[in-house]
Motif scaffolding. Structure first.
Motif, PDB file in Angstrom:
ATOM      1  N   GLN A  94       0.803  -1.161   0.011  1.00  0.00           N
ATOM      2  CA  GLN A  94       0.006   0.086  -0.163  1.00  0.00           C
ATOM      3  C   GLN A  94       0.893   1.290   0.013  1.00  0.00           C
ATOM      4  O   GLN A  94       1.810   1.120   0.812  1.00  0.00           O
ATOM      5  CB  GLN A  94      -0.892   0.091   1.130  1.00  0.00           C
ATOM      6  CG  GLN A  94      -1.649   1.295   1.313  1.00  0.00           C
ATOM      7  CD  GLN A  94      -2.798   1.020   0.366  1.00  0.00           C
ATOM      8  OE1 GLN A  94      -3.574   0.349   0.493  1.00  0.00           O
ATOM      9  NE2 GLN A  94      -2.841   2.261  -0.583  1.00  0.00           N
ATOM     10  N   GLU A  98      -2.240   7.013  -0.685  1.00  0.00           N
ATOM     11  CA  GLU A  98      -3.442   6.492  -1.148  1.00  0.00           C
ATOM     12  C   GLU A  98      -4.647   6.004  -0.003  1.00  0.00           C
ATOM     13  O   GLU A  98      -5.741   5.870  -0.449  1.00  0.00           O
ATOM     14  CB  GLU A  98      -3.396   5.242  -2.154  1.00  0.00           C
ATOM     15  CG  GLU A  98      -2.605   5.966  -3.552  1.00  0.00           C
ATOM     16  CD  GLU A  98      -1.976   4.835  -4.373  1.00  0.00           C
ATOM     17  OE1 GLU A  98      -2.632   3.574  -3.925  1.00  0.00           O
ATOM     18  OE2 GLU A  98      -1.644   5.010  -5.538  1.00  0.00           O
ATOM     19  N   MET A  99      -4.102   5.963   1.215  1.00  0.00           N
ATOM     20  CA  MET A  99      -4.776   5.588   2.304  1.00  0.00           C
ATOM     21  C   MET A  99      -5.676   6.665   2.553  1.00  0.00           C
ATOM     22  O   MET A  99      -5.363   7.804   2.756  1.00  0.00           O
ATOM     23  CB  MET A  99      -4.073   5.039   3.533  1.00  0.00           C
ATOM     24  CG  MET A  99      -3.302   3.640   3.031  1.00  0.00           C
ATOM     25  SD  MET A  99      -2.043   3.419   4.515  1.00  0.00           S
ATOM     26  CE  MET A  99      -3.622   2.538   5.735  1.00  0.00           C
ATOM     27  N   ARG A 100      -6.902   6.347   3.141  1.00  0.00           N
ATOM     28  CA  ARG A 100      -8.161   7.258   3.430  1.00  0.00           C
ATOM     29  C   ARG A 100      -8.621   6.513   4.707  1.00  0.00           C
ATOM     30  O   ARG A 100      -9.113   5.604   4.732  1.00  0.00           O
ATOM     31  CB  ARG A 100      -9.085   7.533   2.451  1.00  0.00           C
ATOM     32  CG  ARG A 100      -8.605   7.883   1.147  1.00  0.00           C
ATOM     33  CD  ARG A 100      -8.171   9.667   1.476  1.00  0.00           C
ATOM     34  NE  ARG A 100      -7.637  10.164   0.151  1.00  0.00           N
ATOM     35  CZ  ARG A 100      -6.375  10.425  -0.109  1.00  0.00           C
ATOM     36  NH1 ARG A 100      -5.659   9.583   0.643  1.00  0.00           N
ATOM     37  NH2 ARG A 100      -5.930  10.842  -1.080  1.00  0.00           N
ATOM     38  N   GLU A 102     -11.494   6.987   5.782  1.00  0.00           N
ATOM     39  CA  GLU A 102     -12.842   6.651   5.618  1.00  0.00           C
ATOM     40  C   GLU A 102     -12.921   5.191   5.175  1.00  0.00           C
ATOM     41  O   GLU A 102     -13.775   4.608   5.429  1.00  0.00           O
ATOM     42  CB  GLU A 102     -13.679   7.437   4.534  1.00  0.00           C
ATOM     43  CG  GLU A 102     -14.094   8.945   4.903  1.00  0.00           C
ATOM     44  CD  GLU A 102     -12.455   9.668   4.595  1.00  0.00           C
ATOM     45  OE1 GLU A 102     -12.573  10.693   5.153  1.00  0.00           O
ATOM     46  OE2 GLU A 102     -11.463   9.178   4.085  1.00  0.00           O
ATOM     47  N   THR A 103     -11.963   4.651   4.435  1.00  0.00           N
ATOM     48  CA  THR A 103     -11.886   3.516   4.036  1.00  0.00           C
ATOM     49  C   THR A 103     -10.926   2.673   4.745  1.00  0.00           C
ATOM     50  O   THR A 103     -11.023   1.160   5.073  1.00  0.00           O
ATOM     51  CB  THR A 103     -11.581   3.238   2.498  1.00  0.00           C
ATOM     52  OG1 THR A 103     -10.328   4.020   2.172  1.00  0.00           O
ATOM     53  CG2 THR A 103     -12.698   3.893   1.690  1.00  0.00           C
ATOM     54  N   ASP A 104      -9.798   3.088   5.035  1.00  0.00           N
ATOM     55  CA  ASP A 104      -8.688   2.261   5.851  1.00  0.00           C
ATOM     56  C   ASP A 104      -8.662   2.191   7.394  1.00  0.00           C
ATOM     57  O   ASP A 104      -8.138   1.787   8.016  1.00  0.00           O
ATOM     58  CB  ASP A 104      -7.254   2.559   5.158  1.00  0.00           C
ATOM     59  CG  ASP A 104      -7.435   2.423   3.712  1.00  0.00           C
ATOM     60  OD1 ASP A 104      -7.075   1.277   3.406  1.00  0.00           O
ATOM     61  OD2 ASP A 104      -7.086   3.556   2.914  1.00  0.00           O
ATOM     62  N   GLY A 105      -9.643   3.417   8.007  1.00  0.00           N
ATOM     63  CA  GLY A 105      -9.412   3.464   9.223  1.00  0.00           C
ATOM     64  C   GLY A 105      -8.479   4.315   9.809  1.00  0.00           C
ATOM     65  O   GLY A 105      -7.445   5.083   8.962  1.00  0.00           O
TER      66      GLY A 105
END
Length: 237
Positions: A94, A98-100, A102-105
């Motif tokens: 990863q 690109e981590m968010r 909302e999706t990745d915690g």
């Protein structure tokens, strides 16, 4: 040939397929970082999985490790699978940019021994030093990602060359990350620090704690402070 693995007291790290081998920097920040008893821990740029494994040994929280290098991720997965904490550590490929949340915690602790930083590429300009890396991820992007993924009371811990560390504090302020504590690391007494360990938080800090750690008091003689920090990990201490 260098040893393809490094054996610790409770786990073994194979590093023959990783560019980032097991080294003092990773062990230092893995042992020094502030970790939660609950919540989640992120090892940013996990490499061999060393810091993720150290975090799992030190606390009961779930641990995640990410890296952009496929070979490193594969080896980290193998190292984790062979450890006592395979059920509590997740490793995946990863890019942190690109981590968010909302999706990745979000994470209560983020720890990093930045693998993208190479002292040899530093230029004379100190400001530029703080944003120049070998694979394109600069300190601003790193701090932006940390700010996005760190909980409001979480702690971000990092180890850096001492010169870069001084500039890093200023960059962190721009992202409203405040220095909570720092430890200047000296290889020997009377020698200027080569590394600095730093912890940042989103909570406003009136004054940060500063101390110094000397690794050796004399050749092949570790200091009591260093031994106390790493004794739970190194096999022969």
């Amino acid at each position: 040939m260098p040893n393809p693995y490094f054996k610790f007291k409770q786990f073994t790290v194979c590093h023959d397929r990783c560019a980032m081998k097991v080294g003092t920097d990773g062990v230092l920040v893995g042992a020094w970082a502030e970790l939660p008893e609950e919540g989640r821990v992120l090892d940013l740029g996990t490499g061999t999985g060393l810091i993720a494994l150290m975090a799992a040994q030190r606390c009961q929280a779930p641990v995640c490790g990410i890296d952009v290098d496929e070979a490193a991720v594969e080896q980290a997965l193998e190292n984790v699978a062979a450890s006592p904490w395979a059920d509590r550590i997740r490793i995946w490929k990863q890019d942190v940019r690109e981590m968010r949340a909302e999706t990745d915690g979000v994470f209560d602790a983020i720890v990093s021994n930045p693998p993208y930083f190479t002292e040899k590429v530093l230029c004379p300009d100190r400001q530029r030093n703080a944003a120049r890396h070998t694979d394109g991820l600069d300190f601003d992007e790193l701090l932006e990602a940390v700010c996005r993924l760190l909980t409001e009371r979480g702690v971000f811990s990092v180890v850096l060359p001492s010169d870069a560390g001084r500039d890093f504090i200023g960059l962190a302020l721009r992202h409203r990350l405040y220095l909570k504590r720092q430890t200047w690391v000296h290889t020997k007494p009377g020698i200027a620090p080569k590394r600095v360990l730093m912890a940042f938080t989103k909570e406003l800090v009136s004054s940060s704690e500063t101390d110094h750690l000397t690794i050796e008091t004399e050749p092949r003689m570790h200091s009591p402070e260093y031994l106390a920090l790493v004794k739970d990990f190194y096999l022969y201490l």
